[in-house]
Design an enzyme around this catalytic site. Structure first.
Site, PDB file in Angstrom:
ATOM      1  N   ASP B 104       0.860  -1.192   0.000  1.00 46.89           N
ATOM      2  CA  ASP B 104       0.000   0.000   0.000  1.00 46.89           C
ATOM      3  C   ASP B 104       0.893   1.238   0.000  1.00 46.89           C
ATOM      4  O   ASP B 104       1.148   1.858   1.026  1.00 46.89           O
ATOM      5  CB  ASP B 104      -0.929  -0.008   1.217  1.00 46.89           C
ATOM      6  CG  ASP B 104      -2.058   1.008   1.041  1.00 46.89           C
ATOM      7  OD1 ASP B 104      -2.066   1.698  -0.001  1.00 46.89           O
ATOM      8  OD2 ASP B 104      -2.906   1.111   1.932  1.00 46.89           O
ATOM      9  N   GLU B 215     -11.953   8.841  11.013  1.00 47.99           N
ATOM     10  CA  GLU B 215     -12.266   8.885  12.445  1.00 47.99           C
ATOM     11  C   GLU B 215     -12.417  10.333  12.898  1.00 47.99           C
ATOM     12  O   GLU B 215     -11.569  11.166  12.612  1.00 47.99           O
ATOM     13  CB  GLU B 215     -11.109   8.218  13.200  1.00 47.99           C
ATOM     14  CG  GLU B 215     -11.251   8.182  14.714  1.00 47.99           C
ATOM     15  CD  GLU B 215     -10.024   7.517  15.361  1.00 47.99           C
ATOM     16  OE1 GLU B 215      -9.907   6.290  15.275  1.00 47.99           O
ATOM     17  OE2 GLU B 215      -9.198   8.244  15.934  1.00 47.99           O
ATOM     18  N   HIS B 243      -7.243   7.712   7.278  1.00 51.31           N
ATOM     19  CA  HIS B 243      -6.156   6.749   7.100  1.00 51.31           C
ATOM     20  C   HIS B 243      -6.468   5.867   5.894  1.00 51.31           C
ATOM     21  O   HIS B 243      -7.365   5.025   5.932  1.00 51.31           O
ATOM     22  CB  HIS B 243      -6.034   5.879   8.368  1.00 51.31           C
ATOM     23  CG  HIS B 243      -4.951   4.828   8.276  1.00 51.31           C
ATOM     24  ND1 HIS B 243      -5.023   3.633   8.929  1.00 51.31           N
ATOM     25  CD2 HIS B 243      -3.773   4.799   7.599  1.00 51.31           C
ATOM     26  CE1 HIS B 243      -3.935   2.917   8.669  1.00 51.31           C
ATOM     27  NE2 HIS B 243      -3.165   3.605   7.857  1.00 51.31           N
ATOM     28  N   HIS B 334       3.213   6.933   5.523  1.00 56.95           N
ATOM     29  CA  HIS B 334       3.998   6.017   6.358  1.00 56.95           C
ATOM     30  C   HIS B 334       4.399   4.719   5.652  1.00 56.95           C
ATOM     31  O   HIS B 334       4.900   3.800   6.292  1.00 56.95           O
ATOM     32  CB  HIS B 334       3.361   5.788   7.742  1.00 56.95           C
ATOM     33  CG  HIS B 334       1.952   5.290   7.755  1.00 56.95           C
ATOM     34  ND1 HIS B 334       1.010   5.755   8.637  1.00 56.95           N
ATOM     35  CD2 HIS B 334       1.344   4.348   7.028  1.00 56.95           C
ATOM     36  CE1 HIS B 334      -0.127   5.124   8.437  1.00 56.95           C
ATOM     37  NE2 HIS B 334       0.048   4.265   7.469  1.00 56.95           N
ATOM     38  N   PRO B 383      -2.245   7.264  14.490  1.00 56.57           N
ATOM     39  CA  PRO B 383      -3.552   6.720  14.853  1.00 56.57           C
ATOM     40  C   PRO B 383      -3.397   5.520  15.789  1.00 56.57           C
ATOM     41  O   PRO B 383      -2.535   4.667  15.580  1.00 56.57           O
ATOM     42  CB  PRO B 383      -4.140   6.295  13.509  1.00 56.57           C
ATOM     43  CG  PRO B 383      -2.984   6.101  12.608  1.00 56.57           C
ATOM     44  CD  PRO B 383      -1.842   6.912  13.130  1.00 56.57           C
ATOM     45  N   HIS B 409       4.453   4.782  13.500  1.00 55.90           N
ATOM     46  CA  HIS B 409       3.309   5.133  12.633  1.00 55.90           C
ATOM     47  C   HIS B 409       1.954   4.792  13.236  1.00 55.90           C
ATOM     48  O   HIS B 409       0.914   5.124  12.677  1.00 55.90           O
ATOM     49  CB  HIS B 409       3.457   4.474  11.268  1.00 55.90           C
ATOM     50  CG  HIS B 409       2.936   3.063  11.181  1.00 55.90           C
ATOM     51  ND1 HIS B 409       3.312   2.058  12.048  1.00 55.90           N
ATOM     52  CD2 HIS B 409       2.061   2.491  10.321  1.00 55.90           C
ATOM     53  CE1 HIS B 409       2.709   0.939  11.717  1.00 55.90           C
ATOM     54  NE2 HIS B 409       1.929   1.158  10.680  1.00 55.90           N
ATOM     55  N   GLY B 410       1.931   4.071  14.368  1.00 58.76           N
ATOM     56  CA  GLY B 410       0.627   3.710  14.924  1.00 58.76           C
ATOM     57  C   GLY B 410       0.823   2.888  16.178  1.00 58.76           C
ATOM     58  O   GLY B 410       1.920   2.859  16.741  1.00 58.76           O
ATOM     59  N   ALA B 411      -0.235   2.220  16.584  1.00 60.50           N
ATOM     60  CA  ALA B 411      -0.106   1.398  17.789  1.00 60.50           C
ATOM     61  C   ALA B 411       0.640   0.107  17.457  1.00 60.50           C
ATOM     62  O   ALA B 411       1.430  -0.386  18.261  1.00 60.50           O
ATOM     63  CB  ALA B 411      -1.494   1.066  18.335  1.00 60.50           C
ATOM     64  N   GLY B 412       0.411  -0.433  16.263  1.00 62.28           N
ATOM     65  CA  GLY B 412       1.026  -1.705  15.882  1.00 62.28           C
ATOM     66  C   GLY B 412       0.183  -2.866  16.351  1.00 62.28           C
ATOM     67  O   GLY B 412      -0.240  -2.915  17.501  1.00 62.28           O
TER      68      GLY B 412
END
Lengths: 140, 486
Positions: B104, B215, B243, B334, B383, B409-412
Site C-alpha cells: 500500500d 475517524e 487513514h 507512512h 492513529p 506510525h501507529g499502535a502496531g
C-alpha cells in the site's frame, strides 16, 4: 483439508498441501478464495454468473510461479469481482503455466481485501510422506 | 543465505540507550550494519514474540544500507521487511526494495481541523458517523463516485493532490499542508502498468478496508501548548483523521515491480534471504523505473486522501451547515521511499529512506518542514486503535541522529486477525464502543472485529517511547468519537 489458515500478526498465512503440483496450485487458489469469501467455493450456486479467464504466467522458479499465478487470479478476482474455484491447466512446468480459471461473478462484498500475494515463506517442497506443500503469506 | 534462529536474537540484543536496543552486525556475517529497535524492556519482550526482529536482521544484509536497520516501538512481523521499519540506502551504491515500502504505497494519515468544539456538537456524533459512512465509500473493492478516464488518471498519477484540486476537490491552500505538497515530481504514469490503472481507476475517494478508516476525534489532552497553537489545535476541538493509501493501484505497482526485480536479481549479483526483499540497484533501469512508478502511486494516494477530504467536508456541511470551517493540519506518508540527505558517520550522504510503517519526523528548523510549522517541527500523526486514542506529535532533533528523521506510525498490531475474530464479537464491540461515546459504522462486521482495540498494542506506550527517545515530541492526544471503517 488441503489448506489451513495459520496465525500471522497482521496478515494471513496459508499452508497448502496436495498430492501433486497441479493440485497444490489449485488448492492454493481455493485457499485464497476462502480468505476472500469464506465458504463460497464449497457451495453450489445455480444462479451465479460464470466467469472464465485464460491466464499465462512465467516465473523464475516453481515457488515464484505459484505466487505469480495467485497474483494473476487475485487481479482477475478484483477487477471482475469474481471468485474463482476451479482451474484447468493446459500446461504447467516449473517456470511457466497456461490455464483457464473458472468461477462466479458475485454480488456480495468480499469478506477480506487481499492487497497482494507475497513471496514471503513460499517454498514448494515434497514432504516425507510424498505430498507437495508450501506456505503462502497474503498482505491484508 | 541461511536464516538465523529467533531465539538467538534475544540473546544478542543489547541496550545502547535507555530506549534503544541493538543487534550488532557481528551477530550475523551477512549483516552490513547493526539492527536497532526503539522500545522499553517490557515492549521488547512482546516484540520478540513474532519474527519482526529476524526480518530486521535480514534488512540489515541489503546492499548499500547505511547506519542501521531500524525498528520503531510499534514494529511487528511483516513479510520481508517488518512493519515499523526504516532502512536508508546509499543513493549511488544502494538498492531500492518495493517490499521496504509495502504494497500500500503511501498509505498515510491526514488530520483535518474543524472550528467546532466538542461541547457544541457532541449530541450529533451518531448522525455524523452515519453521514460520513454515506459520503465516504469504504469496504472491499468499493469504487468511488469519481470515474476517471485513463488520461485523467495519468494526470493524477503525475500531478498528485494538486491535480484533483484542479478538478474541484479542495483548495490551493490545502496543498500547502501536505507532505511533499501532495506530489512527488519525478512520478511517471508511464511506469505504471495498465493493470494497476485498471485496479485504481474507480477507487479515488475511497478508504478501502483492513485498518483504514475515517475517524472523528476530539482533542482530549494538550501536552505542548505552543506547538498545539502553531498547528491550530485547541482543547475540545473536533478533528478528523483519514487513514488510507493508494488502494488497488499501489498494490498492483508493488506486485509488478517485485516480480520484475526477482527476475533481475542474478544480473545484479544480489542474493536474498527472503524474496520479499527483492530489490534492484537504485541507479539501475529497474530501480529508477520503480521509483517513478512508486512516486506515481504515492501521488495517487495523496489525491485519494484529498478526495476523501472533500467527502468529509460534504458530510460535515450537510450536518452543521456550510459555515463550518475545515482545514488540513497535515498529511503524512507512512509507507514510502524518499530521496533525502542525512549525516552518516560524519559524512553528508544522499540516501533513499525506506519507511514501511514509519513516519517522517523532521525536527524544528529542517528546510523540508513547511514554513508554517518550521519553528515547531513536522507534524506526525499516530492513529491508535478505534477505542483508545490517537496522537499528534512533532519531529524532534534526535530523529536526525538516530532514525534517519523517522518515527513510529501507529499502535502496531499484536494479535492476528484470526485470533481477533475468535476473541471479539462485533455486535458487542459496537455496544462497548457506544457506551464509551464512540459511534462506529462499518461495512463489514468481520472487518470491525479484526480491528478491535484488543488486537493492538498500547498506543500510549508506543508514543511515550518515541517521545522519551527524543525522536518525536508529544503535542496532543485525540480521543475517537465516531469511526467509519470498511
Amino acid at each position: 483439508m488441503p489448506f489451513w489458515i495459520l496465525p500471522h500478526t497482521a496478515d494471513v498465512r496459508l499452508r497448502v498441501e496436495a498430492s501433486s503440483v497441479a493440485e497444490l496450485f489449485a488448492e492454493a487458489m481455493r485457499g485464497m478464495m476462502e480468505i476472500v469469501l469464506p465458504g463460497f467455493c464449497t457451495q453450489t450456486f445455480p444462479h451465479c454468473r460464470l466467469v472464465e479467464q485464460d491466464v499465462r504466467v512465467q516465473s523464475v522458479d516453481q515457488s515464484a510461479l505459484l505466487i505469480d499465478f495467485l497474483s494473476e487470479v487475485l487481479y482477475w478476482s478484483q477487477v471482475q469481482h469474481a471468485v474463482f474455484c476451479a482451474v484447468r491447466f493446459q500446461q504447467l512446468d516449473k517456470v511457466s503455466l497456461q490455464a483457464r480459471i473458472e468461477g462466479c461473478e458475485v454480488e456480495q462484498a468480499f469478506e477480506e481485501d487481499i492487497k497482494a500475494v507475497t513471496y514471503h515463506e513460499s517454498f514448494i517442497r515434497q514432504n516425507p510422506s510424498g505430498r507437495w506443500e508450501t506456505v503462502v503469506v497474503f498482505d491484508i | 543465505m541461511p536464516e538465523v534462529a529467533t531465539g538467538s536474537i534475544k540473546a544478542a540484543l543489547r541496550r545502547i540507550e535507555p530506549y534503544l536496543w541493538e543487534i550488532p552486525s557481528s551477530f550475523d556475517p551477512a549483516m552490513r550494519v547493526p539492527a536497532r529497535v526503539f522500545a522499553t524492556a517490557r515492549m521488547l519482550e512482546e516484540i520478540i514474540q513474532d519474527r519482526a526482529l529476524l526480518q530486521l536482521v535480514n534488512v540489515a544484509t541489503l546492499p548499500g544500507i547505511q547506519g542501521a536497520a531500524i525498528a520503531m516501538p510499534d514494529v511487528h512481523e511483516g513479510y520481508g521487511f517488518p512493519i515499523g521499519g526504516v532502512a536508508a540506502m546509499d543513493y549511488e551504491t544502494g538498492v531500492v526494495s518495493p517490499g521496504g515500502i509495502g504494497y500500500d504505497i503511501n498509505c498515510g494519515v491526514r488530520l483535518l481541523l474543524t472550528d467546532l468544539h466538542d461541547a457544541e456538537v457532541n449530541k450529533w456524533y451518531p448522525q455524523l458517523a452515519k453521514e460520513l459512512f454515506r459520503k465516504v465509500p469504504s469496504g472491499m473493492g468499493k469504487g468511488g463516485k469519481l470515474k476517471l478516464s485513463i488520461k485523467e488518471l495519468d494526470a493524477v498519477l503525475n500531478g498528485g493532490a494538486p491535480a484533483v484540486v484542479k478538478m474541484g476537490f479542495g483548495t490551493e491552500t490545502d496543498i500547502q499542508y501536505l507532505e511533499s505538497f501532495g506530489c512527488i515530481d519525478f512520478a511517471d504514469a508511464g511506469a505504471v502498468s495498465a493493470r494497476a490503472k485498471e485496479r485504481g481507476k474507480n477507487q479515488l475517494g475511497t478508504i478501502g478496508s483492513g485498518n483504514h478508516f475515517v475517524e472523528v476525534d476530539r482533542v482530549e489532552v494538550i501536552y505542548d501548548h505552543a506547538a498545539a497553537k502553531a498547528l491550530g489545535l485547541f482543547h475540545g476541538q473536533v478533528v478528523v483523521l483519514i487513514h488510507t493509501g493508494s488502494r488497488g493501484l499501489g498494490h498492483q505497482v508493488a506486485t509488478d515491480y517485485i516480480k520484475t526485480m526477482l527476475h533481475s536479481l542474478d544480473r545484479y549479483g544480489i542474493r536474498l534471504r527472503d524474496r520479499e526483499l527483492a530489490c534492484a540497484p537504485i541507479q539501475s533501469e529497474e530501480g529508477q523505473r520503480y521509483l517513478r512508478a512508486m512516486a506515481a502511486a504515492a501521488n495517487f494516494a495523496w489525491a485519494n486522501r484529498q478526495v476523501v477530504t472533500a467527502e468529509v467536508r460534504e458530510a460535515f456541511r450537510a450536518l452543521f451547515g456550510s459555515d463550518v470551517k475545515i482545514r488540513i493540519c497535515y498529511d503524512v506518508a507512512h509507507n514510502i521511499a524518499k530521496v533525502e540527505e542525512h549525516d552518516v558517520e560524519g559524512e553528508r550522504k544522499k540516501v533513499v529512506v525506506h519507511r514501511k510503517g514509519a513516519t517522517r519526523a523532521f525536527p524544528p528548523g529542517h528546510p523540508e518542514v513547511i514554513e508554517q510549522y518550521r519553528s515547531v517541527g513536522q507534524p506526525i500523526l499516530i492513529p491508535g486503535s478505534m477505542g483508545t486514542a490517537s496522537y499528534v506529535l512533532v519531529g524532534a532533533p534526535g530523529s536526525m541522529k538516530r532514525s534517519f528523521g523517522s518515527t513510529c506510525h501507529g499502535a502496531g498490531r499484536k494479535m492476528s486477525r484470526r485470533k481477533a475474530l475468535k476473541t471479539v464479537r462485533a455486535a458487542e464491540l459496537l455496544k462497548e464502543l457506544e457506551s464509551e461515546g464512540i459511534y462506529a459504522q462499518a461495512g463489514s462486521m468481520r472487518g470491525l472485529a479484526e480491528e478491535a482495540p484488543i488486537a493492538y498494542k498500547d498506543v500510549h506506550s508506543v508514543v511515550d517511547v518515541v517521545d522519551r527517545a527524543g525522536i518525536a515530541r508529544k503535542v496532543a492526544q485525540l480521543r475517537p468519537v465516531a469511526v467509519i471503517k470498511g
